[in-house]
Design a protein around this motif. Sequence first.
Motif, PDB file in Angstrom:
ATOM      1  N   ASP A 131       0.841  -1.195   0.000  1.00  0.00           N
ATOM      2  CA  ASP A 131       0.000   0.000   0.000  1.00  0.00           C
ATOM      3  C   ASP A 131       0.877   1.247   0.000  1.00  0.00           C
ATOM      4  O   ASP A 131       2.105   1.161  -0.073  1.00  0.00           O
ATOM      5  CB  ASP A 131      -0.976  -0.010   1.182  1.00  0.00           C
ATOM      6  CG  ASP A 131      -0.276   0.040   2.536  1.00  0.00           C
ATOM      7  OD1 ASP A 131       0.940   0.278   2.595  1.00  0.00           O
ATOM      8  OD2 ASP A 131      -0.987  -0.163   3.549  1.00  0.00           O
ATOM      9  N   GLY A 132       0.262   2.416   0.112  1.00  0.00           N
ATOM     10  CA  GLY A 132       0.998   3.675   0.060  1.00  0.00           C
ATOM     11  C   GLY A 132       1.977   3.864   1.205  1.00  0.00           C
ATOM     12  O   GLY A 132       2.974   4.565   1.076  1.00  0.00           O
ATOM     13  N   ALA A 133       1.720   3.222   2.367  1.00  0.00           N
ATOM     14  CA  ALA A 133       2.603   3.342   3.533  1.00  0.00           C
ATOM     15  C   ALA A 133       3.727   2.316   3.519  1.00  0.00           C
ATOM     16  O   ALA A 133       4.554   2.287   4.429  1.00  0.00           O
ATOM     17  CB  ALA A 133       1.780   3.196   4.813  1.00  0.00           C
ATOM     18  N   GLY A 134       3.737   1.449   2.511  1.00  0.00           N
ATOM     19  CA  GLY A 134       4.781   0.432   2.423  1.00  0.00           C
ATOM     20  C   GLY A 134       4.449  -0.875   3.107  1.00  0.00           C
ATOM     21  O   GLY A 134       5.296  -1.751   3.219  1.00  0.00           O
ATOM     22  N   ASN A 135       3.218  -1.033   3.586  1.00  0.00           N
ATOM     23  CA  ASN A 135       2.793  -2.282   4.221  1.00  0.00           C
ATOM     24  C   ASN A 135       2.450  -3.312   3.154  1.00  0.00           C
ATOM     25  O   ASN A 135       1.782  -2.985   2.173  1.00  0.00           O
ATOM     26  CB  ASN A 135       1.568  -2.050   5.109  1.00  0.00           C
ATOM     27  CG  ASN A 135       1.845  -1.055   6.204  1.00  0.00           C
ATOM     28  OD1 ASN A 135       2.895  -1.095   6.833  1.00  0.00           O
ATOM     29  ND2 ASN A 135       0.910  -0.140   6.419  1.00  0.00           N
ATOM     30  N   ARG A 136       2.891  -4.558   3.374  1.00  0.00           N
ATOM     31  CA  ARG A 136       2.610  -5.610   2.395  1.00  0.00           C
ATOM     32  C   ARG A 136       1.161  -6.043   2.521  1.00  0.00           C
ATOM     33  O   ARG A 136       0.706  -6.433   3.582  1.00  0.00           O
ATOM     34  CB  ARG A 136       3.540  -6.795   2.596  1.00  0.00           C
ATOM     35  CG  ARG A 136       3.372  -7.835   1.495  1.00  0.00           C
ATOM     36  CD  ARG A 136       4.436  -8.852   1.478  1.00  0.00           C
ATOM     37  NE  ARG A 136       4.306  -9.702   2.652  1.00  0.00           N
ATOM     38  CZ  ARG A 136       5.004 -10.788   2.856  1.00  0.00           C
ATOM     39  NH1 ARG A 136       5.909 -11.153   1.999  1.00  0.00           N
ATOM     40  NH2 ARG A 136       4.822 -11.507   3.930  1.00  0.00           N
TER      41      ARG A 136
END
Length: 123
Positions: free
Chosen positions: A76-81
Motif C-alpha cells: 500500500d501507500g505506507a509500504g505495508n505488504r
Amino acid sequence: MKAFIRLLLIVLVLGGIALYFFSQYNHTSLTPQTIDLTVDCSEVDNVLVTSTVNVAVKNLSSRSHNDISVKIEAFDGAGNRLKEKFTTFSRTLLPKSIFDKPVTLPAGTKRCDCTVVSSHPVE
C-alpha cells in the motif's frame, strides 16, 4: 605466491558482490535457472474494487525457458505488504523475447515488487 592468492580472493569476493547486485537489479534469484531472466511489474492500475499489474518477463539469453514462476508482493501507500502472490507462465519463453500478463491484486495496491523464482531452461 601469497600475493597471488590474496588477489584471487579479492577478485572472487568482488565478483560475488557484483553478481549479487546484478541479480537484485534484474529481480532474479542467483540460480542458473533464472539468471537469464528479468521481470518488471511497475505498472499498477487501480480500479474501484481491485488493482491490476502487468507482469512482464524478459529472456536475456540464447536459451528458452519453460514454466517460469514469479513472486509478486503488493504494497500500500505506507509500504505495508498487502498480499504475496505467485504466478506461472506455462508457455515457452523463446530466446531474446518477452512474455507479459495481467495479475489481479488488492484494491489498495500502490506499488509491487516481483522476483523470478524458478524456471526450466531448455538448451
